[in-house]
Design a protein around this motif. Structure first.
Motif, PDB file in Angstrom:
ATOM      1  N   ALA A  46       6.964 -49.822  -6.743  1.00  0.00           N
ATOM      2  CA  ALA A  46       8.268 -49.185  -6.539  1.00  0.00           C
ATOM      3  C   ALA A  46       9.260 -50.241  -6.074  1.00  0.00           C
ATOM      4  N   SER A  47      10.544 -50.020  -6.376  1.00  0.00           N
ATOM      5  CA  SER A  47      11.566 -50.974  -5.954  1.00  0.00           C
ATOM      6  C   SER A  47      12.719 -50.241  -5.279  1.00  0.00           C
ATOM      7  N   VAL A  48      13.564 -51.043  -4.646  1.00  0.00           N
ATOM      8  CA  VAL A  48      14.718 -50.509  -3.925  1.00  0.00           C
ATOM      9  C   VAL A  48      15.976 -51.229  -4.392  1.00  0.00           C
ATOM     10  N   CYS A  49      17.078 -50.505  -4.396  1.00  0.00           N
ATOM     11  CA  CYS A  49      18.391 -51.061  -4.717  1.00  0.00           C
ATOM     12  C   CYS A  49      19.347 -50.577  -3.640  1.00  0.00           C
ATOM     13  N   LEU A  50      20.175 -51.495  -3.155  1.00  0.00           N
ATOM     14  CA  LEU A  50      21.101 -51.145  -2.080  1.00  0.00           C
ATOM     15  C   LEU A  50      22.547 -51.222  -2.533  1.00  0.00           C
ATOM     16  N   LEU A  51      23.322 -50.234  -2.137  1.00  0.00           N
ATOM     17  CA  LEU A  51      24.772 -50.251  -2.261  1.00  0.00           C
ATOM     18  C   LEU A  51      25.279 -50.494  -0.841  1.00  0.00           C
ATOM     19  N   PRO A  52      25.433 -51.780  -0.467  1.00  0.00           N
ATOM     20  CA  PRO A  52      25.730 -52.108   0.933  1.00  0.00           C
ATOM     21  C   PRO A  52      27.228 -52.243   1.200  1.00  0.00           C
ATOM     22  N   PHE A  53      27.710 -51.513   2.186  1.00  0.00           N
ATOM     23  CA  PHE A  53      29.116 -51.547   2.578  1.00  0.00           C
ATOM     24  C   PHE A  53      29.291 -52.283   3.900  1.00  0.00           C
ATOM     25  N   THR A  54      30.298 -53.147   3.954  1.00  0.00           N
ATOM     26  CA  THR A  54      30.672 -53.789   5.212  1.00  0.00           C
ATOM     27  C   THR A  54      31.457 -52.773   6.043  1.00  0.00           C
TER      28      THR A  54
END
Length: 186
Positions: A46-54
Motif C-alpha cells: 500500500a502507498s500514501v500520497c499527501l496533499l500538504p498545506f503550509t
C-alpha cells in the motif's frame, strides 16, 4: 455467500519477477466460462500520497525526475508503506518528512483508491496534511532527487487544468479535495 458470476478462480500463483518496491505476479486462473489462462500483474505494498498545506495555505509540491516518462514530474509527496510503519498515518508522516523535510501538525484522510486495478493490486491512501512546516533536511532514497516547491493552491489547480501537471496522484488528490474537501479547510 455466493460468489459473483464474474469472479475468476485462482488455480496457482507465483512471483515471476521481484525487485525493490514491487513484484510481478503470474497467476493461473479459470474464467467464468471454464477457460484456463494466465494473468500477470504488478504487486506492491500500500502507498500514501499527501496533499500538504503550509500555514499560509500553499501546497508543498515536489519536482522529481521520472525515468519512465523521461521528464521532471511536478506533483505531491508519495511513497510506499514500510514494515516498520505502525499505520498509514505513520507512513504518511514519514514520507512527508523524508521527501520534503516538512512535518504536519495534523493529518486527515482524503480518499483511498485502486489507481490501476486492471494491471496492479496497488492501493493508495490519500491524506491532507495541515500546517506543514520545514523542520529538518530531506532524507531521500539513493535514487531520489527532489526539489521542494510550495505553490498556492489556485496556481496548482490552474496548472492541472492547463495539463501542466500530469502526475495522476497529484491530479486526483487536488481534484478530490476541490470537489469534496477533507473536513476542515486547509
Amino acid at each position: 455467500m455466493t460468489a459473483d458470476p464474474l469472479a475468476w478462480e485462482t488455480v496457482d500463483r507465483q512471483v515471476a519477477y521481484t525487485c525493490p518496491g514491487f513484484d510481478i505476479v503470474n497467476e493461473s486462473v479459470r474464467l467464468p466460462d471454464g477457460t484456463d489462462t494466465e494473468f500477470d500483474y504488478l504487486s506492491e505494498p500500500a502507498s500514501v500520497c499527501l496533499l500538504p498545506f503550509t500555514p499560509d495555505g500553499d501546497v508543498v509540491c515536489i519536482a522529481e525526475w521520472r525515468q519512465a516518462v523521461s521528464r521532471v514530474n511536478y506533483g505531491l509527496p508519495v511513497g510506499g508503506t514500510e514494515p516498520e510503519d505502525d499505520d498509514l498515518e505513520t507512513a504518511a508522516r514519514r514520507e512527508l518528512a523524508e521527501e520534503t523535510g516538512y512535518e504536519a501538525d495534523r493529518l486527515e484522510s482524503l480518499v483511498t483508491v485502486e489507481p490501476a486495478n486492471g494491471i496492479a493490486d496497488s492501493v493508495m491512501h490519500f491524506f491532507v496534511a495541515h500546517d506543514c512546516r520545514p523542520t529538518a533536511e530531506q532524507e531521500l532514497d539513493y535514487n531520489e532527487n527532489i526539489r521542494v516547491d510550495p505553490t498556492p493552491l489556485d496556481e496548482l489547480v490552474d496548472a492541472i487544468a492547463a495539463g501542466e501537471v500530469r502526475d495522476g496522484r497529484a491530479v486526483l488528490a487536488v481534484s478530490y479535495y476541490e470537489l469534496f474537501g477533507a473536513g476542515e479547510s486547509a
